[in-house]
Design a protein around this motif. Structure first.
Motif, PDB file in Angstrom:
ATOM      1  N   ALA A 536     -12.269 -13.120  17.677  1.00 30.32           N
ATOM      2  CA  ALA A 536     -12.834 -13.630  18.931  1.00 30.32           C
ATOM      3  C   ALA A 536     -14.241 -14.167  18.710  1.00 30.32           C
ATOM      4  N   GLN A 537     -15.022 -13.517  17.838  1.00 27.91           N
ATOM      5  CA  GLN A 537     -16.369 -14.015  17.539  1.00 27.91           C
ATOM      6  C   GLN A 537     -16.308 -15.368  16.842  1.00 27.91           C
ATOM      7  N   ALA A 538     -15.338 -15.543  15.950  1.00 34.00           N
ATOM      8  CA  ALA A 538     -15.183 -16.846  15.290  1.00 34.00           C
ATOM      9  C   ALA A 538     -14.841 -17.918  16.322  1.00 34.00           C
ATOM     10  N   GLY A 539     -13.955 -17.596  17.277  1.00 35.65           N
ATOM     11  CA  GLY A 539     -13.640 -18.548  18.334  1.00 35.65           C
ATOM     12  C   GLY A 539     -14.855 -18.872  19.174  1.00 35.65           C
ATOM     13  N   LEU A 540     -15.674 -17.853  19.478  1.00 34.29           N
ATOM     14  CA  LEU A 540     -16.907 -18.079  20.229  1.00 34.29           C
ATOM     15  C   LEU A 540     -17.826 -19.029  19.475  1.00 34.29           C
ATOM     16  N   ALA A 541     -17.958 -18.815  18.168  1.00 38.16           N
ATOM     17  CA  ALA A 541     -18.826 -19.684  17.365  1.00 38.16           C
ATOM     18  C   ALA A 541     -18.313 -21.119  17.359  1.00 38.16           C
ATOM     19  N   SER A 542     -16.989 -21.308  17.283  1.00 36.60           N
ATOM     20  CA  SER A 542     -16.429 -22.653  17.327  1.00 36.60           C
ATOM     21  C   SER A 542     -16.771 -23.335  18.649  1.00 36.60           C
ATOM     22  N   ALA A 543     -16.643 -22.584  19.742  1.00 41.44           N
ATOM     23  CA  ALA A 543     -16.969 -23.158  21.051  1.00 41.44           C
ATOM     24  C   ALA A 543     -18.459 -23.456  21.164  1.00 41.44           C
ATOM     25  N   HIS A 574      -6.715 -15.852   9.502  1.00 40.76           N
ATOM     26  CA  HIS A 574      -7.897 -15.735  10.357  1.00 40.76           C
ATOM     27  C   HIS A 574      -9.175 -15.938   9.547  1.00 40.76           C
ATOM     28  N   LEU A 575      -9.210 -15.416   8.323  1.00 40.75           N
ATOM     29  CA  LEU A 575     -10.372 -15.638   7.457  1.00 40.75           C
ATOM     30  C   LEU A 575     -10.476 -17.107   7.080  1.00 40.75           C
ATOM     31  N   LEU A 576      -9.353 -17.721   6.743  1.00 34.81           N
ATOM     32  CA  LEU A 576      -9.383 -19.153   6.419  1.00 34.81           C
ATOM     33  C   LEU A 576      -9.863 -19.963   7.614  1.00 34.81           C
ATOM     34  N   GLY A 577      -9.427 -19.569   8.813  1.00 33.94           N
ATOM     35  CA  GLY A 577      -9.883 -20.269  10.009  1.00 33.94           C
ATOM     36  C   GLY A 577     -11.378 -20.123  10.216  1.00 33.94           C
ATOM     37  N   SER A 578     -11.919 -18.947   9.984  1.00 36.23           N
ATOM     38  CA  SER A 578     -13.363 -18.740  10.144  1.00 36.23           C
ATOM     39  C   SER A 578     -14.148 -19.550   9.122  1.00 36.23           C
ATOM     40  N   PHE A 580     -13.228 -22.370   7.920  1.00 35.36           N
ATOM     41  CA  PHE A 580     -13.162 -23.747   8.417  1.00 35.36           C
ATOM     42  C   PHE A 580     -14.214 -23.952   9.508  1.00 35.36           C
ATOM     43  N   PHE A 581     -14.271 -23.019  10.470  1.00 32.76           N
ATOM     44  CA  PHE A 581     -15.247 -23.126  11.556  1.00 32.76           C
ATOM     45  C   PHE A 581     -16.676 -23.168  11.006  1.00 32.76           C
ATOM     46  N   LEU A 582     -16.955 -22.349   9.973  1.00 26.23           N
ATOM     47  CA  LEU A 582     -18.303 -22.304   9.401  1.00 26.23           C
ATOM     48  C   LEU A 582     -18.670 -23.641   8.763  1.00 26.23           C
ATOM     49  N   ALA A 583     -17.759 -24.187   7.966  1.00 27.83           N
ATOM     50  CA  ALA A 583     -18.049 -25.481   7.338  1.00 27.83           C
ATOM     51  C   ALA A 583     -18.249 -26.562   8.393  1.00 27.83           C
ATOM     52  N   PHE A 584     -17.439 -26.534   9.427  1.00 33.62           N
ATOM     53  CA  PHE A 584     -17.560 -27.516  10.514  1.00 33.62           C
ATOM     54  C   PHE A 584     -18.929 -27.382  11.188  1.00 33.62           C
ATOM     55  N   ALA A 585     -19.304 -26.141  11.495  1.00 35.53           N
ATOM     56  CA  ALA A 585     -20.581 -25.915  12.173  1.00 35.53           C
ATOM     57  C   ALA A 585     -21.757 -26.361  11.306  1.00 35.53           C
ATOM     58  N   LEU A 586     -21.652 -26.177   9.988  1.00 33.31           N
ATOM     59  CA  LEU A 586     -22.733 -26.596   9.098  1.00 33.31           C
ATOM     60  C   LEU A 586     -22.963 -28.101   9.159  1.00 33.31           C
ATOM     61  N   VAL A 587     -21.891 -28.873   9.261  1.00 34.13           N
ATOM     62  CA  VAL A 587     -22.055 -30.325   9.406  1.00 34.13           C
ATOM     63  C   VAL A 587     -22.815 -30.625  10.691  1.00 34.13           C
ATOM     64  N   LEU A 618      -4.025 -30.584   4.729  1.00 34.43           N
ATOM     65  CA  LEU A 618      -4.417 -31.985   4.917  1.00 34.43           C
ATOM     66  C   LEU A 618      -5.591 -32.102   5.876  1.00 34.43           C
ATOM     67  N   VAL A 619      -5.636 -31.259   6.911  1.00 34.32           N
ATOM     68  CA  VAL A 619      -6.787 -31.263   7.823  1.00 34.32           C
ATOM     69  C   VAL A 619      -8.048 -30.825   7.080  1.00 34.32           C
ATOM     70  N   ASP A 620      -7.925 -29.846   6.197  1.00 32.35           N
ATOM     71  CA  ASP A 620      -9.083 -29.432   5.384  1.00 32.35           C
ATOM     72  C   ASP A 620      -9.620 -30.611   4.582  1.00 32.35           C
ATOM     73  N   GLU A 621      -8.735 -31.378   3.959  1.00 31.73           N
ATOM     74  CA  GLU A 621      -9.178 -32.549   3.190  1.00 31.73           C
ATOM     75  C   GLU A 621      -9.823 -33.587   4.092  1.00 31.73           C
ATOM     76  N   GLN A 622      -9.215 -33.784   5.257  1.00 29.30           N
ATOM     77  CA  GLN A 622      -9.777 -34.743   6.225  1.00 29.30           C
ATOM     78  C   GLN A 622     -11.211 -34.366   6.572  1.00 29.30           C
ATOM     79  N   ARG A 623     -11.446 -33.073   6.830  1.00 30.70           N
ATOM     80  CA  ARG A 623     -12.786 -32.638   7.199  1.00 30.70           C
ATOM     81  C   ARG A 623     -13.736 -32.630   6.000  1.00 30.70           C
ATOM     82  N   LEU A 624     -13.200 -32.489   4.797  1.00 21.65           N
ATOM     83  CA  LEU A 624     -14.040 -32.652   3.607  1.00 21.65           C
ATOM     84  C   LEU A 624     -14.590 -34.073   3.556  1.00 21.65           C
TER      85      LEU A 624
END
Length: 718
Positions: A536-543, A574-578, A580-587, A618-624
């Motif tokens: 839930a905290q990871a979801g909060l951070a994404s939002a 869930h760890l892989l999702g977090s 992903f959220f962290l890398a996204f937030a860093l951008v 494929l989404v991971d590569e797209q975001r890379l």
């Protein structure tokens, strides 16, 4: 063709023709004044249309009008021994002719008199004459809303953000602007106040309503539909049954069945058999079947006399498998059930039910239809026997396959997914009154229905369609709160999905609030370091990232990833999702180089776990590639985007939103290195297809449209 080319052609050709004309006049010695007139004509005659042509701009794919579909919805096909009732069809045409622009006609009559079949006959005739037809279900507000949304989507009018009132306004405006013929059928309408805002006041459209409510005469020209005449009833039995027997017995049977088309169709099927039954024997059976004893009378509206008897007799003549299937069909949505949902194992039972006219089929045979009177008889009998909750549970189990639809198939099977959700909604409405009467069975069925609708919401989120996911997820949350309680894990999981739906729909503040509440609830129930709390905290951070608070999100996600790494396996989704959220937030926080490193590691880990061509990999590569772009590494971004796009097209389809996000990203990378023409082509493709798939007001569509307009300004000369 570029406009400057058109302008050049429109300028040079007339001048060249004028110069040639002047030279020829001089060569043959034409008087200068006459030569001037000749030259003027030579210049003006071709020059004028060329100037008009040069001023025209070619419509983009998104601006070109969508062809009007020949048919929207399923027109019922002609039943066996159909009696055309030409007088009624002629009177419909007369009402439309005399009604002028946007005439509205209501076929009004009791249940079972054949209103739908009359409307279908008229619709088939119009369709045969090349008139487009929309066949809409209007029995309930939910069905009408679904039908109007389907019509809006088929006509290219509905956006993903439109509520029902917006769809109604757009459809009415479209109908009023249309001058060509168009027929809209609203079948089994129940409330004139609900339909009134939709009905056009002008234009070439005609609206045909079927209803049993005389109140529709306030908004439409009423046309009464009554039972068959004695002659029509006899002709029907002759055509359907064959050799006519004792005329007196036939007359008695016709009277016993009130000359109702539905009752006569069921009786005819029994008479034909097998085994074939004589008129005298069947008449005796009808008279000895006290439907008022067998079935409870619905409050306020008794069954038409004879129909219930005929249905009961038909039910007694089918086997247990067919009867059970009919029970399930009777609790599904009244709009009909696709053969795909029922599966090939239902073929024999459907044939048995069709043989005795207890079910019908759409014109193309793909959808099974059950008359509302048959539905009511079957459902009331099941309720009396205490079997209704069991029927609903059995029907629900036919829908659980929606959970097994793979990510890569979600886009292609979206119509099936939405149909499943419509049926699950209908089943829940039928089940709610039983929660106190048959609690254990009803609760079990409810949990199955919630799983189905939750899966639907997740599929919509996978397509980045938060707008349509919100009401589905909201219904699951409310239903689970009612049945399981607000703090049940299944309720909290549905809340997580709802929060992400708000985020995907561009309602980031609502998502943040809901995720924050979810974190507090999981902390209280499981503890601050529990896996559920961390998710839930990871979801909060994404939002928070979506809401523009990326710096805050980065700190929260770093703590979440560290904690999850201690208690979860490295391959936990869930760890892989977090990560992903962290890398996204860093951008978003202005650290794209660090984000690129995290995405590179995530690409390698996810590909090793799921395969390089898995949709999530494929989404991971797209975001890379997206991170490379933000780091100014444009050529690297282009290389990754160009590598990902064809694989996404192959795996999930060219129109999947994830594929279109890649196209949009590639366009942006091309623009960054000055490849404006290539960027413009891809921006146009992404904006047009996203508008078609998700609607023009969805956040992804709006972003692509803004970038397209900016690129067009850059490409404009001067």
């Amino acid at each position: 063709m570029p406009r400057w080319v058109k302008v050049t052609i429109a300028t040079v050709l007339p001048l060249a023709a004028g110069a040639l004309a002047w030279w020829m006049c001089a060569m043959v010695g034409v008087d200068p004044n006459a030569a001037g007139i000749v030259v003027s004509l030579v210049v003006l005659v071709p020059g004028t249309p060329l100037v008009i042509w040069a001023g025209q701009t070619e419509a983009s794919p998104a601006q070109r009008p969508r062809p009007v579909p020949a048919a929207i919805g399923g027109i019922p096909r002609e039943p066996r021994a159909f009696q055309p009732r030409p007088d009624l069809l002629a009177r419909i045409e007369e009402v439309f002719r005399e009604g002028g622009a946007a005439a509205v006609c209501a076929l009004v009559g009791a249940r079972g008199v054949g209103k739908t079949q009359v409307a279908a006959a008229y619709a088939r005739d119009r369709a045969d004459r090349g008139v487009p037809v929309a066949w809409l279900h209007a029995e309930t507000v939910g069905q009408l809303t679904a039908s109007l949304h389907l019509m809006g989507a088929e006509l290219g009018l509905r956006s993903a953000a439109d509520d029902s009132s917006a769809v109604v306004r757009k459809l009415r405006a479209w109908l009023e602007d249309r001058q060509e013929s168009y027929l809209v059928v609203l079948d089994n309408a129940d409330d004139p106040d609900v339909l009134a805002p939709f009905l056009p006041a002008r234009g070439g459209a005609r609206v045909l309503i079927t209803t049993n409510d005389l109140a529709f005469e306030r908004i439409a020209a009423p046309l009464p539909v009554t039972r068959f005449t004695a002659g029509e009833a006899r002709r029907y039995l002759h055509d359907r049954v064959g050799a006519i027997g004792d005329e007196e017995l036939i007359g008695e049977l016709i009277d016993e069945l009130d000359r109702l088309p539905l009752a006569l169709s069921i009786a005819a099927a029994a008479l034909v058999g097998p085994p074939r039954v004589g008129y005298a024997a069947y008449l005796t059976q009808v008279r000895s079947t006290p439907v008022e004893v067998l079935l409870d009378r619905p409050r306020g509206e008794p069954y038409p006399r004879g129909v219930g008897q005929a249905i009961t007799l038909a039910l007694d003549g089918v086997g247990p498998q067919a009867r059970r299937l009919l029970g399930e069909l009777a609790v599904f949505s009244t709009s009909g059930v696709s053969q795909e949902i029922l599966g090939p194992e239902a073929t024999g039972a459907l044939a048995e039910l069709g043989a005795v006219s207890l079910v019908a089929f759409s014109q193309d045979g793909s959808t099974v239809l059950v008359h509302r009177l048959v539905r009511r008889v079957v459902r009331d009998e099941a309720a009396r026997d205490g079997a209704l909750a069991s029927l609903i549970e059995a029907a629900a189990l036919r829908l659980v396959f929606v959970e097994r639809i793979a990510d890569e198939d979600t886009g292609r099977r979206l119509p099936t997914i939405l149909a499943v959700d419509e049926h699950a909604t209908a089943l829940w409405e039928a089940l709610k009154p039983l929660l106190d009467e048959d609690a254990a069975r009803a609760r079990a069925a409810a949990r199955t229905l919630f799983k189905i609708r939750h899966a639907t919401a997740e599929h919509l989120l996978y397509l980045n369609d938060g707008t349509r996911a919100i009401p589905v997820a909201q219904a699951v949350v409310e239903g689970r709160e009612q049945v399981l309680g607000p703090d049940h894990p299944e309720t909290l999981n549905a809340t997580y999905t709802l929060a992400h739906a708000y985020e995907f729909a561009g309602q980031a503040v609502a998502a943040v609030d809901l995720f924050a509440d979810l974190v507090a609830r999981w902390s209280r129930i499981r503890g601050e370091g529990a896996a559920e709390t961390l998710r839930a905290q990871a979801g909060l951070a994404s939002a928070l990232t979506t809401a523009g608070h990326a710096d805050e999100a980065v700190g929260l996600l770093e703590n979440v990833v560290a904690a999850q790494s201690r208690i979860l396996g490295s391959d936990d989704p869930h760890l892989l999702g977090s990560r992903f959220f962290l890398a996204f937030a860093l951008v978003e926080a202005g650290q794209p180089d660090r984000a690129a490193e995290l995405f590179e590691a995530l690409v390698a880990d996810r590909a090793g776990l799921l395969g390089a061509d898995h949709p999530e990999a494929l989404v991971d590569e797209q975001r890379l590639a997206w991170a490379y772009h933000h780091a100014g590494r444009f050529e690297e971004a282009i290389a990754v985007y160009e590598h990902v796009q064809p694989r996404q097209e192959r795996v999930i389809g060219a129109d999947h939103p994830d594929t279109l996000i890649t196209v949009h990203g590639l366009a942006s990378a091309y623009e960054a290195v000055g490849r404006i023409a290539e960027a413009l082509t891809r921006y146009e493709h992404a904006a047009h297809r996203l508008a078609t798939v998700l609607g023009p007001d969805q956040p992804l569509t709006l972003s692509a449209a803004r970038d397209l307009e900016r690129a067009r300004r850059l490409a404009a000369p001067g």
